[in-house]
Scaffold this motif. Structure first.
Motif, PDB file in Angstrom:
ATOM      1  N   ALA A 184       0.834  -1.210   0.000  1.00 16.61           N
ATOM      2  CA  ALA A 184       0.000   0.000   0.000  1.00 16.61           C
ATOM      3  C   ALA A 184       0.865   1.255   0.000  1.00 16.61           C
ATOM      4  O   ALA A 184       0.548   2.247  -0.692  1.00 16.61           O
ATOM      5  N   TYR A 185       1.947   1.223   0.752  1.00 18.91           N
ATOM      6  CA  TYR A 185       2.841   2.383   0.829  1.00 18.91           C
ATOM      7  C   TYR A 185       3.462   2.659  -0.541  1.00 18.91           C
ATOM      8  O   TYR A 185       3.558   3.817  -0.967  1.00 18.91           O
ATOM      9  N   GLN A 187       2.214   1.975  -3.461  1.00 19.76           N
ATOM     10  CA  GLN A 187       1.176   2.516  -4.337  1.00 19.76           C
ATOM     11  C   GLN A 187       0.908   3.988  -4.044  1.00 19.76           C
ATOM     12  O   GLN A 187       0.688   4.785  -4.963  1.00 19.76           O
ATOM     13  N   GLU A 188       0.950   4.364  -2.777  1.00 17.35           N
ATOM     14  CA  GLU A 188       0.615   5.738  -2.368  1.00 17.35           C
ATOM     15  C   GLU A 188       1.794   6.699  -2.450  1.00 17.35           C
ATOM     16  O   GLU A 188       1.600   7.921  -2.437  1.00 17.35           O
ATOM     17  N   HIS A 189       3.012   6.188  -2.521  1.00 18.03           N
ATOM     18  CA  HIS A 189       4.208   7.039  -2.535  1.00 18.03           C
ATOM     19  C   HIS A 189       5.086   6.709  -3.731  1.00 18.03           C
ATOM     20  O   HIS A 189       6.315   6.651  -3.625  1.00 18.03           O
ATOM     21  N   ARG A 229       4.991  -1.245 -10.354  1.00 20.27           N
ATOM     22  CA  ARG A 229       3.951  -0.264 -10.059  1.00 20.27           C
ATOM     23  C   ARG A 229       4.293   1.090 -10.691  1.00 20.27           C
ATOM     24  O   ARG A 229       3.394   1.815 -11.145  1.00 20.27           O
ATOM     25  N   LYS A 233       2.042   3.040 -13.502  1.00 22.64           N
ATOM     26  CA  LYS A 233       1.611   4.431 -13.301  1.00 22.64           C
ATOM     27  C   LYS A 233       2.072   5.301 -14.458  1.00 22.64           C
ATOM     28  O   LYS A 233       1.317   6.175 -14.932  1.00 22.64           O
TER      29      LYS A 233
END
Length: 291
Positions: A184-185, A187-189, A229, A233
């Motif tokens: 999750a980290y 994906q968010e950063h 990832r 993106k």
């Protein structure tokens, strides 16, 4: 109740199909239980998994034991012999499948050369679960036609290959919270400096332990996961023609435009500019990598 089932085909099966020859669940405690690969008739591949106890196996001049939770693979005809040995245990319980088909060379060569004739497989791993399901459907007379049966054997073979390549991961492996946090980290950063040290801090784990265990749950290393990832993106952002490729690279964590271009080309097969100019179908709105 322990049973075994043999199969006969009323006509020649297409050479591109698998043939199920026998499947069974047995428990033996008699040393008369002994099979020799040069003396028994027919051909094909045998996969046998120990549920309880231990058996013995000889292939050529090499001798092995097959304890609980381990499987062996042999081909017929071949110089091998497997048997019950009362000096090893009181009872040997196992499930097996014997089949033949156009892909059996993979088991005979690739698998045996890579993993050897005896290897461990967890009880809840996909190939064992699929084998039990096939045995159950056989016992309940729920099998469909030869095409469906061939497909199920092929599915089982692929699950065995994947199981061994993935380090024997169970089918429904629950991902611990530490590794979920890392995913999750990332994906968010995605634009941040995602070093291995930083990911280890997020997981609250030693970085060497993180590197060792992360592939058990995601099938790739933490840094390969970051790369995948980021490129996904980047492919999404490249559709926005208001962003320069330099901006896209920066938003995906790449400070070097040339390095971003090399990684993108390696993963996608196109440069970022060529990918931007490519007209993709509506069904390809996003790029995803299968780990």
């Amino acid at each position: 109740m322990h049973k075994s089932y043999g199969f006969r085909y009323t006509e020649d099966v297409n050479r591109h199909l698998f043939k199920l020859l026998s499947i069974g669940h047995s428990s033996v405690s008699d040393e008369n239980y002994q099979w020799n690969g040069l003396r028994r008739g027919g051909q094909g591949i045998i996969f046998q998994w120990s549920i309880k106890g231990v058996g013995k196996l000889r292939i050529g001049k090499e001798h092995y034991t097959v304890p609980k939770g381990h499987a062996f693979v042999v081909s017929i005809p071949n110089d091998h012999e497997y048997a019950f040995d009362a000096s090893l245990c009181d009872q040997w319980e196992f499930i097996w499948i014997r089949f033949e088909g156009f892909k059996e060379e993979w088991l005979r060569q690739d698998l045996l050369q890579t993993y050897g004739p005896v290897f461990e497989i967890l009880p809840d791993a996909a190939p064992i679960q699929l084998l039990w399901r096939l045995y159950s459907d056989t016992a309940m007379n729920k099998l469909n036609d030869r095409f469906d049966l061939s497909l199920r054997i092929y599915e089982w073979m692929l699950s065995l290959q994947r199981c061994l390549l993935d380090g024997n991961a169970p089918t429904s492996l629950e991902i611990p919270s530490a590794y979920k946090r890392v995913a999750a980290y990332i994906q968010e950063h995605i634009a941040d400096d995602l070093t291995l040290d930083r990911l280890a801090e997020v997981a609250q784990l030693d970085k060497y332990y993180l590197c060792k265990m992360f592939p058990h749950y995601f099938r790739i290393t933490p840094m390969d996961y970051v790369r995948n990832r980021r490129i996904e993106k980047a492919a999404e952002l490249l559709r926005d023609h208001g962003l320069s490729i330099t901006n896209v690279a920066a938003l995906c964590g790449y400070t070097s435009l040339s390095y971003f271009g090399k990684v993108f080309h390696k993963m996608v097969g196109l440069s970022p500019l060529a990918f931007r100019q490519l007209e993709l179908s509506e069904s390809e709105d996003y790029l995803r990598f299968l780990e």
